[in-house]
Design a protein around this motif. Structure first.
Motif, PDB file in Angstrom:
ATOM      1  N   ALA B 518       0.822  -1.210   0.000  1.00 46.89           N
ATOM      2  CA  ALA B 518       0.000   0.000   0.000  1.00 46.89           C
ATOM      3  C   ALA B 518       0.854   1.257   0.000  1.00 46.89           C
ATOM      4  CB  ALA B 518      -0.892  -0.007   1.243  1.00 46.89           C
ATOM      5  N   ALA B 519       0.211   2.342  -0.419  1.00 41.59           N
ATOM      6  CA  ALA B 519       0.746   3.688  -0.194  1.00 41.59           C
ATOM      7  C   ALA B 519       2.113   3.907  -0.819  1.00 41.59           C
ATOM      8  CB  ALA B 519       0.809   3.971   1.307  1.00 41.59           C
ATOM      9  N   ASP B 520       2.286   3.431  -2.022  1.00 41.28           N
ATOM     10  CA  ASP B 520       3.550   3.633  -2.724  1.00 41.28           C
ATOM     11  C   ASP B 520       3.189   3.982  -4.164  1.00 41.28           C
ATOM     12  OD1 ASP B 520       5.923   3.404  -4.135  1.00 41.28           O
ATOM     13  OD2 ASP B 520       6.615   1.656  -3.008  1.00 41.28           O
ATOM     14  N   THR B 521       3.494   5.224  -4.562  1.00 41.40           N
ATOM     15  CA  THR B 521       3.073   5.662  -5.899  1.00 41.40           C
ATOM     16  C   THR B 521       3.791   4.873  -6.987  1.00 41.40           C
ATOM     17  OG1 THR B 521       4.739   7.392  -6.158  1.00 41.40           O
ATOM     18  CG2 THR B 521       2.694   8.014  -5.036  1.00 41.40           C
ATOM     19  N   GLY B 522       4.879   4.192  -6.619  1.00 40.91           N
ATOM     20  CA  GLY B 522       5.564   3.353  -7.591  1.00 40.91           C
ATOM     21  C   GLY B 522       4.853   2.030  -7.813  1.00 40.91           C
ATOM     22  N   LYS B 523       3.902   1.701  -6.967  1.00 41.59           N
ATOM     23  CA  LYS B 523       3.243   0.403  -7.069  1.00 41.59           C
ATOM     24  C   LYS B 523       1.764   0.478  -7.425  1.00 41.59           C
ATOM     25  CE  LYS B 523       6.409  -2.168  -4.238  1.00 41.59           C
ATOM     26  NZ  LYS B 523       6.626  -3.091  -3.138  1.00 41.59           N
ATOM     27  N   PHE B 524       1.157   1.610  -7.151  1.00 39.01           N
ATOM     28  CA  PHE B 524      -0.256   1.775  -7.495  1.00 39.01           C
ATOM     29  C   PHE B 524      -0.433   3.202  -7.989  1.00 39.01           C
ATOM     30  CE2 PHE B 524      -4.809   2.255  -6.921  1.00 39.01           C
ATOM     31  CZ  PHE B 524      -5.267   1.035  -7.393  1.00 39.01           C
ATOM     32  N   PRO B 525      -1.171   3.381  -9.118  1.00 35.21           N
ATOM     33  CA  PRO B 525      -1.094   4.682  -9.793  1.00 35.21           C
ATOM     34  C   PRO B 525      -1.780   5.850  -9.084  1.00 35.21           C
ATOM     35  CG  PRO B 525      -2.608   3.208 -10.944  1.00 35.21           C
ATOM     36  CD  PRO B 525      -1.913   2.383  -9.905  1.00 35.21           C
ATOM     37  N   LEU B 526      -2.907   5.594  -8.416  1.00 32.23           N
ATOM     38  CA  LEU B 526      -3.690   6.714  -7.892  1.00 32.23           C
ATOM     39  C   LEU B 526      -4.073   6.473  -6.438  1.00 32.23           C
ATOM     40  CD1 LEU B 526      -6.256   7.296 -10.790  1.00 32.23           C
ATOM     41  CD2 LEU B 526      -4.220   8.661 -10.303  1.00 32.23           C
ATOM     42  N   GLY B 527      -4.276   7.561  -5.742  1.00 28.45           N
ATOM     43  CA  GLY B 527      -4.762   7.458  -4.374  1.00 28.45           C
ATOM     44  C   GLY B 527      -5.214   8.825  -3.918  1.00 28.45           C
ATOM     45  N   ILE B 528      -5.999   8.863  -2.852  1.00 34.20           N
ATOM     46  CA  ILE B 528      -6.455  10.155  -2.327  1.00 34.20           C
ATOM     47  C   ILE B 528      -5.733  10.397  -1.002  1.00 34.20           C
ATOM     48  CG2 ILE B 528      -8.450  11.577  -1.721  1.00 34.20           C
ATOM     49  CD1 ILE B 528      -8.449  10.747  -4.662  1.00 34.20           C
ATOM     50  N   ALA B 529      -6.267   9.926   0.089  1.00 34.58           N
ATOM     51  CA  ALA B 529      -5.596  10.102   1.379  1.00 34.58           C
ATOM     52  C   ALA B 529      -6.378   9.356   2.437  1.00 34.58           C
ATOM     53  CB  ALA B 529      -5.502  11.581   1.760  1.00 34.58           C
ATOM     54  N   THR B 530      -5.671   8.983   3.501  1.00 32.31           N
ATOM     55  CA  THR B 530      -6.339   8.326   4.611  1.00 32.31           C
ATOM     56  C   THR B 530      -6.787   9.392   5.597  1.00 32.31           C
ATOM     57  OG1 THR B 530      -5.064   6.352   4.253  1.00 32.31           O
ATOM     58  CG2 THR B 530      -6.062   6.597   6.414  1.00 32.31           C
ATOM     59  N   VAL B 531      -7.999   9.879   5.372  1.00 28.31           N
ATOM     60  CA  VAL B 531      -8.599  10.893   6.234  1.00 28.31           C
ATOM     61  C   VAL B 531     -10.087  10.583   6.302  1.00 28.31           C
ATOM     62  CG1 VAL B 531      -6.939  12.698   5.630  1.00 28.31           C
ATOM     63  CG2 VAL B 531      -8.985  12.427   4.252  1.00 28.31           C
ATOM     64  N   ALA B 532     -10.781  11.198   7.261  1.00 27.81           N
ATOM     65  CA  ALA B 532     -12.239  11.156   7.298  1.00 27.81           C
ATOM     66  C   ALA B 532     -12.800   9.734   7.305  1.00 27.81           C
ATOM     67  CB  ALA B 532     -12.834  11.969   6.135  1.00 27.81           C
ATOM     68  N   SER B 533     -12.130   8.818   7.973  1.00 30.21           N
ATOM     69  CA  SER B 533     -12.642   7.456   8.151  1.00 30.21           C
ATOM     70  C   SER B 533     -13.169   6.886   6.836  1.00 30.21           C
ATOM     71  CB  SER B 533     -13.759   7.444   9.200  1.00 30.21           C
ATOM     72  OG  SER B 533     -13.303   8.011  10.392  1.00 30.21           O
ATOM     73  N   ARG B 534     -12.310   6.933   5.822  1.00 32.29           N
ATOM     74  CA  ARG B 534     -12.815   6.626   4.495  1.00 32.29           C
ATOM     75  C   ARG B 534     -12.264   5.351   3.873  1.00 32.29           C
ATOM     76  NH1 ARG B 534      -9.637   8.374   0.312  1.00 32.29           N
ATOM     77  NH2 ARG B 534     -11.440   8.795  -0.979  1.00 32.29           N
ATOM     78  N   VAL B 535     -11.198   4.780   4.448  1.00 34.07           N
ATOM     79  CA  VAL B 535     -10.514   3.721   3.716  1.00 34.07           C
ATOM     80  C   VAL B 535     -11.299   2.414   3.673  1.00 34.07           C
ATOM     81  CG1 VAL B 535      -8.448   2.280   3.663  1.00 34.07           C
ATOM     82  CG2 VAL B 535      -8.241   4.750   3.925  1.00 34.07           C
ATOM     83  N   ALA B 536     -11.872   2.007   4.820  1.00 36.46           N
ATOM     84  CA  ALA B 536     -12.623   0.746   4.808  1.00 36.46           C
ATOM     85  C   ALA B 536     -13.742   0.811   3.780  1.00 36.46           C
ATOM     86  CB  ALA B 536     -13.183   0.442   6.192  1.00 36.46           C
ATOM     87  N   VAL B 537     -14.407   1.964   3.724  1.00 36.34           N
ATOM     88  CA  VAL B 537     -15.535   2.099   2.802  1.00 36.34           C
ATOM     89  C   VAL B 537     -15.053   2.137   1.357  1.00 36.34           C
ATOM     90  CG1 VAL B 537     -17.443   3.595   2.089  1.00 36.34           C
ATOM     91  CG2 VAL B 537     -16.920   3.302   4.526  1.00 36.34           C
TER      92      VAL B 537
END
Ligand code: FES
Ligand code: FES
Lengths: 161, 776
Positions: B518-537
C-alpha cells in the motif's frame, strides 16, 4: 565534541564491540550503529517509553542512557525477545491475539517493559499492569488491549514455569 | 464456500513484523552515503528576517551544506502550494519552504543544515545566526478580528482567513416564536497530533534515469506526489512517494510540509540521499495542530424539550497559514445538525490567522467540536426545562422512520445532505439500559457522603467514507499467491488485514496467501488520502469489486481448461473445481500461469492476459455512522481530579468487517477524546512562544488514568456500498469530549458549577468550583 571510546557488550546474546562517540545514547547506538531498528525513539526525553530495552534484565530507557554506560552489559531489545528458533515470547503472542498494537510504534517498548515486569511480578493484576506501563505512551490503542494481552501473557508465563 | 473472513475476528497480517522489531518506519531506512538534515527554525512568533549568518555552522567538521531560500534560487522561489483551494478563502497564505523575508510562527523553517550525521547537523544548526526584527504578534485568536488587532502577516489588512456559513429553515421566525431560547459561550481546545512516531522524510535522487524517491511518514503519499511534482516542475512519472510503516497519523500527517520540499531539493542538489527526522520538541512547533474554537450559540426549544434550532458564531484559530484549505472549519460546520432533526440552523464560522503553528484536523477533525456544541446545548435544554437528558435527545433525534433523512444542509456541490441509515434511538436506549436505572440513587448516596458522581451522555453522527475513491488491484501470481495493492495509506488501522479479508472471501483463497502492498506511488497509480474514516468504505468496496472481477475471470478460464460449465464451478482455498467433483480441478496459480502467456500459445478466447483486476469503487454518497457514549465520573472537589469510573460506547458503523479492529479504533479514539477533555493543552504565551514542548508539560492519557471502556455494536448496514459498511476511525473521538464534560458538569451541579470548556485541568476545575462558591 566527538570523543570516542571502545565498548564491548552483548546484544541479544551476541558479542558486540564498537568504537562509539561518548555522547551517543544507547538507542541511537542500537538503531544506527548496529542496525537493530526495532527499538524506537518517540520523545528522546525519557517520557514515552518507546525506547525501552533490557540492560542486565532491567527495563531501561535507552534514550536516557549513553552507549558507553552499557559497556560490559547484556542488552536485550525487542528483536531478542523471541527464542532463537523463532518461538515468540508469550507477550508477543498475546499482543497479536488481543490486538494489543495498532501502528506498532510504542510496541517494542511496551513488550520490553512488560517482559521485565512480569518476570519479577508473575501474579500481576490489572491495576499492577496499568501502573507498570504508566511510563509507556500509546496514542493508538487506548491501552485496553495492551492490558488484556499482558494479563493473558502473565497467565501463560505462570503456567510455563 | 471456503473460509468466512468478512465479519470474523481475524488476527492482523501487520503484526508479526511489528511485534518482533521488523517494522520499517522512515527512520529505519538507511541508504548508502546518506546525509542528515536539521532545520533552523524561527524563535520568534512574528518577525522580519534580515541577515542569516551561516559561516560558523558551515565551518563545523562534517557539515556538507548550510542553505537558505536564497541559495536555492528559482527552485525555491514560490510559496508552498494550496492543496485545497476554495473561493471562500479570502487570504490563501501559505509559507515558503524556507522563509524569505518574514516568519509568522515559532518553528517556521528558515535554513537547513546538512551533515554527515544527525548530531553534527543539529549542533551546526544551533550556530546559524538569524537577524530578527520583531513585528507585533497576534496570539489571542478571540481578538483577531478586533479593529486594533495586530495582523499575523505584515501588510495584511486584517486576520480574516475565511468566513463559512450554513443556514437552513426560517431561523428568525423560529427563534422569535420558540417557547425557550438559551445562550451559551463555549471554549474548545484540542491540542496536537502526538503520533508516537514523529514526522520524517528520506529523499534519494538517481540522476541517471532522473528519478526522485521520497519516503515520508504521511497519510497522503499521492497528495505529496502531486504537490511536490508541481513545485519541482517534475513529471509525476519521475517522482515516487512512498509511506513505509507509519507510527500513527491522526490527521496532521495528512498535509504537505515544507520539509518534504526541502529534502527533495537537497537530494537533487547534493546527489546523495538525505534524511530528516523530526524530534519530539520540534513536533510541538513544526507539525500542525488543532487548537482553539470559541463559540457563542443559542438554542431554541419547544416546551417538551424538543430542540428546534440553533444559531451562533464561532471564531476558529487557523494559526499562521492555510496549509489545508478550509477543511478543518468546514468539517465543524458540516457536522451540524448531528443526530438532531432541526427545523432551522444558522451558523457562521470565522477562521482567523494567529502567529502560532497552523491548524489542520486532528482525529475527528472539527466534528468533536460540533458534537460538543450540540451536546452541551442539549444538556442545557434538559437542565432548564427539568427534563431527563436522554429524553430531550429522544424527542429531538431523527426518527428511524425518517431515513433517508435530508438534514437541510448542503454538500459542496449544492446537493442536499442525506443520512442514509442509522440507529440513533436504539444506541441511546441501549446505553441508558447499560447505565441502569439506579444511577441517580447511587449519585445521591455518594453525595450524602460528600462524593461527587456524575453521568455524562453524548450522541453523534459521523460522515464517513469520503468521496471519491481509493482503488485496489488484485493479482494472482503463478505460485497461487495473491498480491493486493492499493493507494490507501495505513497508520496502524489494520487496513491490510481488512482488505485481505475481503479479497480472501471474494476470491476464494486463504488469507495467508495474500500480500498487501500500500501507499507507494511506484506500485499503485492513484490514491487520495487516509482521512475522514474513508478507507474501509472506499478501498474495502474496491477490494470487493476487484475480487469479484478476478473470480469471474478465473471461472471463465477454468471452465475452458476443465471443459465444464462456469456455473458448475466453485473456488475454494485457491482451487477451482467442479462442484461435487473435487478431482476435476485447476488451481488459481495454474490459471495465472495460463494467462501469463507462453510463446506461440494463444490466449483463451475472449480473455485478456493476466489473472488480475483493478477496481475503483466510486463513493458518491456518504454513509453516516452514529452512536451514543456515556461515562460515570467522580470528581474530587478538594484536588480537582476527575476519575472516570466507567465508559460505555454503543456504536453503529454498519456491517462490521472485523469487530476486533473496529473495537480497537473505537477505544483508541475514545481515549484520544478523553485526552482532549482532561489533559492536552498546547499553551502559548502572549508573545506567541510555545510553553508546552515536552511530555512533562503537555500531558497525554496514560494507562493508569484510563477507565475500562465497554463497546457494543448495532449493525445497520449502509445501502450505499456493496458491503454495507460505514467508517469507524473517528467515531470514538467525536462524542468523547462532550461525554466527559457532561459527566463532570453533572457531578458538580449541586455546587452550581457549569462547564463550557475543555480541557479541564485540576487547577481549572478548582478555579471553577471556587468561582461558583463565590457567586453563591
Ligand atoms: S524515546 Fe526514550 S522515553 Fe521516549
Ligand atoms: S500502537 Fe501506535 S502508539 Fe501504540
Amino acid at each position: 565534541m566527538s570523543e570516542k571510546r571502545r565498548i564491548s557488550l552483548t546484544v541479544n546474546g551476541k558479542a558486540v564491540e564498537r568504537e562509539v562517540e561518548t555522547r551517543t545514547h544507547l538507542a541511537d547506538f542500537l538503531r544506527h550503529e548496529i542496525g537493530l531498528t526495532g527499538t524506537h525513539v518517540g520523545c528522546e526525553h525519557g517520557v514515552c517509553g518507546a525506547c525501552t530495552v533490557l540492560v542486565d534484565g532491567a527495563a531501561v530507557r535507552s534514550c536516557l542512557m549513553l552507549a558507553v554506560q552499557a559497556d560490559g552489559a547484556a542488552v536485550t531489545t525487542v528483536e531478542g525477545l523471541a527464542r532463537p528458533d523463532g518461538t515468540l515470547h508469550p507477550l508477543q503472542t498475546a499482543f497479536w491475539e488481543h490486538h494489543g498494537l495498532q501502528c506498532g510504534f510504542c510496541t517494542p517498548g511496551m513488550l520490553t517493559s512488560l517482559a521485565a515486569y512480569l518476570e519479577a511480578h508473575p501474579n500481576a493484576d490489572e491495576p499492577d499492569i496499568r501502573r507498570a506501563i504508566s511510563g509507556n505512551i500509546c496514542r493508538c490503542t487506548g491501552y485496553q488491549n495492551i492490558v488484556a494481552a499482558a494479563l493473558d501473557a502473565a497467565r501463560v508465563m505462570r503456567e510455563g514455569r | 464456500m471456503g473460509v468466512r473472513y468478512i465479519g470474523a475476528e481475524v488476527k492482523r497480517l501487520e503484526d508479526p513484523k511489528l511485534i518482533t522489531g521488523r517494522g520499517r518506519y522512515v527512520d529505519d531506512i538507511h541508504l548508502p552515503a546518506m546525509l542528515h538534515a536539521a532545520f533552523v527554525r524561527s524563535s520568534h512568533a512574528h518577525a522580519k528576517i534580515g541577515d542569516i549568518d551561516v559561516a560558523a555552522a558551515a565551518a563545523v567538521p562534517g557539515v556538507v551544506a548550510v542553505l537558505t531560500a536564497a541559495d536555492f534560487g528559482p527552485r525555491m522561489a514560490a510559496a508552498m502550494p494550496q492543496p485545497y483551494a476554495a473561493p471562500v478563502i479570502k487570504q490563501s497564505i501559505t509559507q515558503h519552504p524556507l522563509a524569505r523575508e518574514e516568519v509568522c510562527y515559532v518553528g517556521e523553517t528558515i535554513a537547513v543544515v546538512v551533515a554527515e550525521s544527525r548530531p553534527v547537523a543539529e549542533d551546526a544548526a544551533a550556530l546559524v545566526a538569524v537577524d530578527y526584527a520583531p513585528l507585533p504578534v497576534m496570539a489571542e485568536f478571540r481578538k483577531a478580528l478586533d479593529a486594533d488587532a495586530a495582523t499575523a502577516h505584515a501588510g495584511a489588512s486584517d486576520n480574516l482567513m475565511a468566513t463559512l456559513r450554513a443556514q437552513f429553515g426560517d431561523t428568525e421566525a423560529i427563534f422569535a416564536s420558540a417557547p425557550h431560547v438559551f445562550r451559551e459561550t463555549l471554549s474548545q481546545h484540542r491540542g496536537g497530533c502526538h503520533a508516537m512516531e514523529c514526522r520524517g522524510v528520506v529523499a534519494s535522487f538517481d540522476p541517471g534515469p532522473d528519478e526522485l524517491t521520497i519516503w515520508t511518514s504521511t497519510q497522503a503519499p499521492y497528495l505529496v506526489r502531486r504537490l511536490l511534482a508541481g513545485y519541482l516542475g517534475r513529471d509525476e512519472s519521475t517522482l515516487r512517494v512512498a509511506a513505509p510503516d507509519v507510527g500513527g497519523g491522526f490527521g496532521p500527517k495528512a498535509g504537505f510540509y515544507a520539509e518534504e520540499i526541502v529534502l527533495a531539493l537537497l537530494a537533487e542538489r547534493l546527489q546523495r540521499p538525505v534524511k530528516w527526522i523530526e524530534d519530539r520538541r520540534e513536533h510541538f512547533y513544526a507539525t500542525t495542530q488543532q487548537r482553539d474554537q470559541f463559540w457563542d450559540v443559542e438554542v431554541a426549544a419547544a416546551s417538551d424539550g424538543r430542540i428546534l434550532g440553533l444559531r451562533g458564531r464561532c471564531i476558529h484559530d487557523n494559526g499562521a497559514y492555510v496549509p489545508y484549505g478550509v477543511l478543518l472549519p468546514a468539517t465543524s460546520l458540516a457536522a451540524f445538525p448531528g443526530p438532531y432533526a432541526l427545523a432551522c440552523l444558522d451558523i457562521r464560522i470565522d477562521a482567523v490567522f494567529t502567529n502560532m503553528v497552523p491548524n489542520t484536523p486532528v482525529r475527528g477533525a472539527g466534528r468533536p467540536n460540533t458534537a460538543f456544541v450540540l451536546e452541551r446545548m442539549a444538556d442545557r435544554v434538559a437542565r432548564e426545562l427539568k427534563i431527563d437528558r436522554a429524553e430531550v435527545r429522544r424527542r429531538s433525534f431523527v426518527r428511524p422512520d425518517q431515513f433517508p433523512y435530508e438534514t437541510g444542509m448542503k454538500a459542496r456541490d449544492g446537493s442536499p445532505i442525506s443520512y442514509d441509515s442509522g440507529s440513533y434511538h436504539a444506541c441511546l436506549d441501549r446505553v441508558m439500559a447499560k447505565i441502569g436505572t439506579d444511577f441517580v440513587a447511587r449519585q445521591q448516596a455518594a453525595r450524602a457522603e460528600g462524593r461527587y458522581l456524575g453521568l455524562g451522555i453524548a450522541a453523534y453522527v459521523e460522515d464517513t467514507g469520503l468521496a471519491p475513491f481509493e482503488g485496489v488491484s488484485i493479482r494472482v501470481l503463478p505460485s497461487g499467491d495473491v498480491v493486493l495493492r492499493t493507494g490507501a495509506a495505513s497508520q496502524g488501522q489494520g487496513h491490510a488485514t481488512v482488505l485481505a479479508q475481503i479479497c480472501a472471501e471474494g476470491l476464494g483463497v486463504r488469507i495467508e496467501r495474500i500480500k498487501v502492498e500500500a501507499a507507494d506511488t511506484g506500485k499503485f497509480p492513484l490514491g487520495i488520502a487516509t482521512v475522514a474514516s474513508r478507507v474501509a468504505v472506499t478501498a474495502g468496496s474496491s477490494a470487493q469489486l476487484a475480487a469479484e472481477r478476478v473470480r469471474a475471470k478465473a471461472l471463465k478460464v477454468a471452465a475452458d481448461m476443465l471443459e465444464a460449465a462456469e456455473q458448475d464451478l466453485v473456488i475454494e482455498d485457491g482451487i477451482v473445481h467442479v462442484a461435487g467433483v473435487p478431482e476435476m480441478k485447476v488451481t488459481l496459480g495454474e490459471i495465472a500461469r495460463r494467462l501469463a502467456g507462453a510463446p506461440g500459445q494463444p490466449m483463451p478466447a475472449g480473455v485478456e492476459p493476466d489473472l488480475a483486476a483493478t477496481a475503483y469503487f466510486e463513493a458518491r454518497q456518504t454513509p453516516f455512522a452514529n452512536g451514543t457514549n456515556a461515562a460515570e465520573v467522580e470528581v474530587d472537589i478538594e484536588t480537582g481530579e476527575v476519575k472516570i469510573l466507567r465508559y460505555l460506547v454503543v456504536h453503529d458503523c454498519g456491517r462490521l468487517l472485523n469487530p476486533r479492529l473496529v473495537d480497537g479504533q473505537i477505544v483508541g479514539g475514545v481515549v484520544h477524546g478523553i485526552g482532549n477533555a482532561l489533559y492536552e493543552r498546547m499553551v502559548y504565551d502572549e508573545s506567541g512562544q510555545p510553553l508546552t514542548t515536552n511530555y512533562g508539560e503537555y500531558l497525554l492519557p496514560l494507562a493508569t488514568e484510563m477507565p475500562p471502556i465497554e463497546v457494543e455494536h448495532i449493525e445497520t448496514p449502509s445501502p450505499l456500498n456493496p458491503l454495507g459498511i460505514k467508517g469507524a476511525g473517528e467515531g470514538g473521538t467525536i462524542p468523547a469530549i462532550a461525554t466527559i464534560i457532561s459527566a463532570v458538569d453533572d457531578a458538580l451541579a449541586p455546587l452550581n458549577v457549569r462547564i463550557a470548556e475543555y480541557p479541564l485541568s485540576p487547577e481549572r476545575l478548582l478555579d471553577l468550583i471556587d468561582a461558583a462558591a463565590k457567586a453563591g
